[in-house]
Design a protein around this motif. Structure first.
Motif, PDB file in Angstrom:
ATOM      1  N   VAL A 219      -5.158  -5.334  -9.419  1.00 31.44           N
ATOM      2  CA  VAL A 219      -6.308  -5.619  -8.577  1.00 31.44           C
ATOM      3  C   VAL A 219      -6.076  -6.957  -7.888  1.00 31.44           C
ATOM      4  O   VAL A 219      -5.535  -7.870  -8.489  1.00 31.44           O
ATOM      5  CB  VAL A 219      -7.605  -5.661  -9.421  1.00 31.44           C
ATOM      6  CG1 VAL A 219      -8.812  -5.899  -8.540  1.00 31.44           C
ATOM      7  CG2 VAL A 219      -7.769  -4.364 -10.197  1.00 31.44           C
ATOM      8  N   GLU A 225     -15.881  -6.095  -8.650  1.00 29.18           N
ATOM      9  CA  GLU A 225     -15.343  -5.099  -7.737  1.00 29.18           C
ATOM     10  C   GLU A 225     -16.320  -4.708  -6.642  1.00 29.18           C
ATOM     11  O   GLU A 225     -15.920  -4.372  -5.542  1.00 29.18           O
ATOM     12  CB  GLU A 225     -14.924  -3.860  -8.532  1.00 29.18           C
ATOM     13  CG  GLU A 225     -13.727  -4.102  -9.445  1.00 29.18           C
ATOM     14  CD  GLU A 225     -13.345  -2.852 -10.206  1.00 29.18           C
ATOM     15  OE1 GLU A 225     -14.131  -1.886 -10.165  1.00 29.18           O
ATOM     16  OE2 GLU A 225     -12.278  -2.833 -10.813  1.00 29.18           O
ATOM     17  N   ALA A 678     -11.888   1.118  -5.001  1.00 29.72           N
ATOM     18  CA  ALA A 678     -10.494   0.885  -4.627  1.00 29.72           C
ATOM     19  C   ALA A 678     -10.369   0.574  -3.137  1.00 29.72           C
ATOM     20  O   ALA A 678      -9.502  -0.192  -2.723  1.00 29.72           O
ATOM     21  CB  ALA A 678      -9.647   2.110  -4.974  1.00 29.72           C
ATOM     22  N   LYS A 728      -7.531  -2.226   0.667  1.00 27.38           N
ATOM     23  CA  LYS A 728      -7.185  -1.431  -0.517  1.00 27.38           C
ATOM     24  C   LYS A 728      -6.859  -2.422  -1.620  1.00 27.38           C
ATOM     25  O   LYS A 728      -5.901  -3.203  -1.508  1.00 27.38           O
ATOM     26  CB  LYS A 728      -6.003  -0.510  -0.239  1.00 27.38           C
ATOM     27  CG  LYS A 728      -5.651   0.401  -1.422  1.00 27.38           C
ATOM     28  CD  LYS A 728      -4.524   1.356  -1.039  1.00 27.38           C
ATOM     29  CE  LYS A 728      -4.219   2.329  -2.190  1.00 27.38           C
ATOM     30  NZ  LYS A 728      -3.674   1.660  -3.366  1.00 27.38           N
ATOM     31  N   ILE A 730      -6.572  -1.747  -5.174  1.00 29.82           N
ATOM     32  CA  ILE A 730      -6.021  -1.263  -6.435  1.00 29.82           C
ATOM     33  C   ILE A 730      -4.804  -0.385  -6.157  1.00 29.82           C
ATOM     34  O   ILE A 730      -4.784   0.381  -5.191  1.00 29.82           O
ATOM     35  CB  ILE A 730      -7.081  -0.460  -7.221  1.00 29.82           C
ATOM     36  CG1 ILE A 730      -8.280  -1.359  -7.542  1.00 29.82           C
ATOM     37  CG2 ILE A 730      -6.510   0.101  -8.508  1.00 29.82           C
ATOM     38  CD1 ILE A 730      -9.430  -0.628  -8.196  1.00 29.82           C
ATOM     39  N   THR A 734      -1.355  -2.586  -1.882  1.00 32.92           N
ATOM     40  CA  THR A 734      -2.619  -3.265  -1.631  1.00 32.92           C
ATOM     41  C   THR A 734      -2.504  -4.010  -0.309  1.00 32.92           C
ATOM     42  O   THR A 734      -1.409  -4.244   0.210  1.00 32.92           O
ATOM     43  CB  THR A 734      -2.962  -4.254  -2.752  1.00 32.92           C
ATOM     44  OG1 THR A 734      -1.897  -5.223  -2.864  1.00 32.92           O
ATOM     45  CG2 THR A 734      -3.130  -3.534  -4.087  1.00 32.92           C
TER      46      THR A 734
END
Length: 897
Positions: A219, A225, A678, A728, A730, A734
């Motif tokens: 991450v 998140e 995500a 993005k 995850i 990324t």
């Protein structure tokens, strides 16, 4: 201009909204007929029909039946009727919570009788139980270093509510008494779960330990998140320093400022330009703070290097809009950078050796678990870079820089912490072996954090920051001289954070600033110099401000963040002020008198409100709509007649003729997360109006000008744009894609033709770049090997060009277009990097990595400017000036111990 007469009544309404809503439950009336209805069924119906939530022990209500009839009866009276003559009672809490209680003796007996294999942490004392909700507070820290974890999230499953830690790692939660399961997590750390039994108010501090995530779980954000969905704050980006370190950088040096320039709404004037522009503002309209210390030149070496050593940084937050009331003094943005606390438990170090610069950072515990020292520095050996550029004059030049940071922390106990930070930087540049430039920042801060009670957190901070520059030319000339200028700012700030409840967090504070400016002095250099010494008068001003900010969670969908800042400013003597004839444009020839102000005598005074408001409406768990408005006032101005920031740019205080800049910004955004957070996406639109912009007259002389106001013009500006962002977060791949369409326009109107620009019509600012596209990608091949790439494409910036020429004797004289009516060609560039980390052993004394990067991979010859020279036929010929027109590879060795 925008009418603001409604703002003060509106904010008075907001400040009373809390107490009004607190009365809603008291005023709620219920109706219904109940006969032999179980209390559980009654509670379920109440929660279904009304905005209520009950908390109780199941065994207390199992045999209880309700036999009553209500006809529009106030809720407190209805509940009192139900429980009359029983050992149950109730407490109304906040706006919609009802806690059912037994007598204290019955409660203690129930707690002793409870049998469970689950181990609970007891919070509080049963003898202090009074049936009222209790506050749980404490600190979340790194288990390895003892440093505070910022933004760690705490979540109570049973109540479906939570909070996060502040900049000191502190949190506070108000909970009804009972048993709960508490989850604590922060990205990059193992989740901690605790079963807690709340009896009364108490503390719980926890340590989190780094996690070893599987590759598919990587991450790239430190915050929760879904923070972009659930929080009211918009137009703000919290930068993960670990993510910044994975991005390609110029000659291998990790760069915070260059990373910021890849975000939507942020641009830069061009290659080799220091500073950054946010939503149509100039570089002088950004407030850059390092541990509360204002930094006035955030870049080294023409903007290629950040002024911040990444190994020393804990976090950085960029506010582009919706700026909280705690911040003031600039109208475009705030970049708040925080240093690490330093390891409290063992010596730790990090650094890097590259082709251009080297860095080192050390963390040393002074007193274990109480005090630590953080110190680091960087230096460069970059002259060989200048030998690679195409410009002949730059090849003959020299450049270098260094910076040093230090921070000392002392934690007396859980309530008192003292922090002292300092910063020093210096740049030196010799152009073509002739003119030598030297400039730098220096500053220090001291901060005392005092936890008055679990609900009150006090912070007192004192800072001093200074900037100076000097320019020395060829000492073998009769015109050889040393030109110098500088200023210092002393500030004090006292603020209190009040955790009123889980729905309210108040921030209240007062700030004061003292400005001391030395606009310029010139001294002869060398025996041949005929320069007469000269020194402009010093300038001094004082500023004060008070602020209030409330983060108000109205319900699960609606959150309001509102605040008000009020600032006062006064420009003081001693100073000599010119008076100008009203019927003529301001110039040296229109001066009619001079007024001499004595020390401490008021020259000019300005003040006014700076309201802030942001609101979030959650559509569902995956998307939300946000809107914000903020007004900012700026009392010091960056005066420049160049596109990019230069060492000889002038900072000027507001005075009798130069009024404070005022910026009003509106923003509206839609935010959405997908695939379990995500994929993060957003679209924001904004509109900004600016009053009292400072522009310069054509041909203005800015240096060593004792009547500088006569060379300047007051104008207005507007900026608007759309920002698209998709990230993005995850997986192996990324990164993000950001596109911005933005305009930045200015207008200078006057009764005098000489004081108009472009006939008083709007014209593009120097940094108006309508289109800006950025793509950032990182691919993790294995846990040790990764690759990164950045691509940026933007419109060319505006420029003023000659549209023709005429002959005056043997001299060709150009005549120019109106200001900024042309553009240089578009800018685009691709950077790539490839990194290999050391072994993956958990226990190792030395860790390292190698990074290979290439800046400007395909060698784009991006023009920085266009200049004209006379050819042999006397005609003007145009030439492009590019700072770097070739790929620049680099190799860096990074290490930690």
């Amino acid at each position: 201009m925008i009418c603001k007469s409604w703002l003060l009544p509106f904010f008075l309404f907001l400040t009373t909204l809390s107490s009004l809503q607190a009365q809603q439950t008291q005023q709620l009336s219920i109706s219904g007929q109940y006969q032999n209805t179980t209390l559980t069924t009654f509670i379920q119906e109440m929660e279904r029909r009304y905005p209520l939530r009950f908390f109780f022990r199941e065994e207390w209500v199992q045999a209880f039946q309700v036999n009553a009839q209500f006809d529009n009866l106030p809720l407190p009276q209805a509940l009192a009727q139900i429980f009359q003559g029983t050992d149950l009672s109730f407490i109304l809490y906040d706006t919609s919570y009802i806690v059912l209680m037994k007598s204290p003796a019955a409660i203690q007996a129930a707690l002793r009788a409870q049998h469970s294999s689950e181990k609970f942490i007891i919070i509080g004392d049963s003898l202090a139980m009074n049936g009222q909700p209790a506050q749980l507070s404490g600190y979340i820290r790194e288990g390895k270093t003892g440093e505070a974890i910022v933004g760690a999230s705490l979540y109570v499953e049973e109540l479906q509510q939570g909070t996060s830690t502040n900049l000191n790692g502190y949190y506070a939660l108000t909970l009804p008494i009972g048993n709960y399961h508490l989850k604590v997590n922060s990205v990059g750390f193992e989740e901690e779960q605790r079963s807690i039994k709340i009896l009364s108010g108490g503390t719980l501090s926890l340590d989190l330990f780094e996690s070893t995530a599987r590759l598919e779980e990587i991450v790239i954000t430190e915050q929760a998140e879904d923070a972009n969905i659930t929080g009211a704050q918009m137009s703000a980006t919290r930068l993960d320093i670990q993510k910044v370190k994975k991005m390609p950088a110029f000659l291998g040096e990790v760069d915070l400022i260059n990373s910021i320039e890849l975000l939507p709404g942020v641009s830069v004037a061009g290659e080799g330009a220091a500073g950054f522009n946010v939503r149509g503002g100039d570089v002088g309209q950004n407030l850059v703070l390092l541990d509360g210390i204002p930094v006035f030149n955030p870049s080294h070496l023409f903007g290629f290097f950040s002024a911040f050593n990444s190994d020393l940084l804990q976090e950085a937050t960029l506010y582009k809009g919706g700026i909280p009331a705690q911040y003031g003094g600039r109208i475009s943005s705030v970049l708040d950078v925080k240093l690490k606390e330093g390891n409290l438990r063992k010596v730790q170090g990090a650094g890097g050796i590259g082709l251009v610069s080297s860095r080192l950072a050390l963390e040393v515990p002074v007193v274990e678990d109480k005090s630590s020292l953080l110190i680091g520095g960087r230096t460069t050996y970059s002259d060989w870079i200048l030998n690679q550029v195409k410009d002949i004059q730059l090849r003959k030049s020299e450049a270098s820089f260094y910076d040093v940071n230090a921070r000392l922390n002392y934690r007396f106990n859980e309530k008192h912490k003292l922090t002292a930070s300092s910063y020093l930087s210096r740049d030196n540049f010799v152009y073509a072996g002739e003119n030598a430039y030297g400039y730098g920042n220096r500053g220090a801060s001291a901060q005392w954090n005092f936890l008055i009670s679990p609900q009150f957190l006090s912070e007192f901070r004192a800072t001093y920051s200074a900037f100076d520059y000097e320019v020395t030319n060829d000492q073998d000339s009769t015109e050889a001289m040393k030109l110098s200028s500088g200023f210092g700012i002393a500030q004090a700030h006292w603020g209190i954070t009040y955790f009123l409840s889980d729905r309210h967090q108040w921030d209240i504070g007062v700030q004061a600033s003292w400005y001391q400016f030395q606009p310029g002095s010139s001294q002869p250099q060398g025996e041949k110099s005929l320069v007469v010494p000269e020194k402009l008068e010093d300038e001094q001003s004082a500023e004060a401000a008070v602020y209030f900010n409330d983060e108000f969670t109205i319900n699960r969908r609606l959150t309001l963040n509102y605040g008000l800042r009020y600032s006062w400013y006064v420009n003081l003597g001693p100073q000599q002020v010119y008076l100008y004839q009203n019927s003529l444009p301001q110039s040296s020839s229109s001066i009619i008198d001079t007024v001499q102000y004595q020390a401490g005598e008021e020259i000019a005074r300005y003040h006014g409100p700076e309201p802030r408001v942001a609101v979030k409406y959650g559509i569902n768990g995956r998307s939300s709509i946000k809107a914000s408005y903020n007004r900012m006032r700026q009392y010091m101005h960056l005066i420049s007649n160049t596109t990019a920031i230069t060492p000889t740019d002038i900072w000027k205080l507001s005075d009798r003729y130069i009024r404070p800049q005022i910026g009003d910004q509106f923003a509206l955004g839609y935010f959405r997360n997908s695939l379990g957070n995500a994929i993060e996406s957003s679209i924001e639109v904004y509109y900004k109006e600016i009053q009292n912009l400072v522009e310069y007259k054509n041909g203005a002389q800015l240096l060593m000008n004792d009547a500088l106001e006569a060379s300047l013009l007051n104008g207005e500006g507007q900026a608007y744009g759309v920002e698209l962002f998709v990230a993005k977060n995850i997986g192996r791949l990324t990164g993000w894609l950001a596109y911005t369409y933005a305009r930045s326009l200015r207008r200078v109107e006057s009764d005098f033709r000489e004081e108009r620009i472009n006939f008083g019509e709007y014209y593009p600012s120097n940094f108006d770049q309508p289109h800006d596209l950025t793509v950032v990608a990182n691919y993790q091949f294995t846990r040790r090997i990764r690759m990164g790439a950045n691509f940026t494409l933007s419109s060319g910036r505006p420029i003023t060009l000659p549209e023709g020429s005429y002959q005056q004797g043997n001299i060709t004289v150009p005549y120019f277009s109106e200001r900024n009516q042309y553009r240089i060609p578009s800018y685009h560039r691709l950077d790539v990097s490839f990194s290999i980390d050391g072994n993956l052993k958990k226990k190792k004394k030395w860790d390292h990595s190698w990074t290979i990067s290439v800046y400007n991979l395909y060698g784009r010859n991006n023009p920085y400017s266009i200049f004209f020279v006379n050819d042999r036929g006397g005609e003007l010929s145009a030439y492009r000036l590019a700072i770097l027109g070739r790929p620049f590879p680099s190799l860096t060795y990074n290490f930690k111990f």
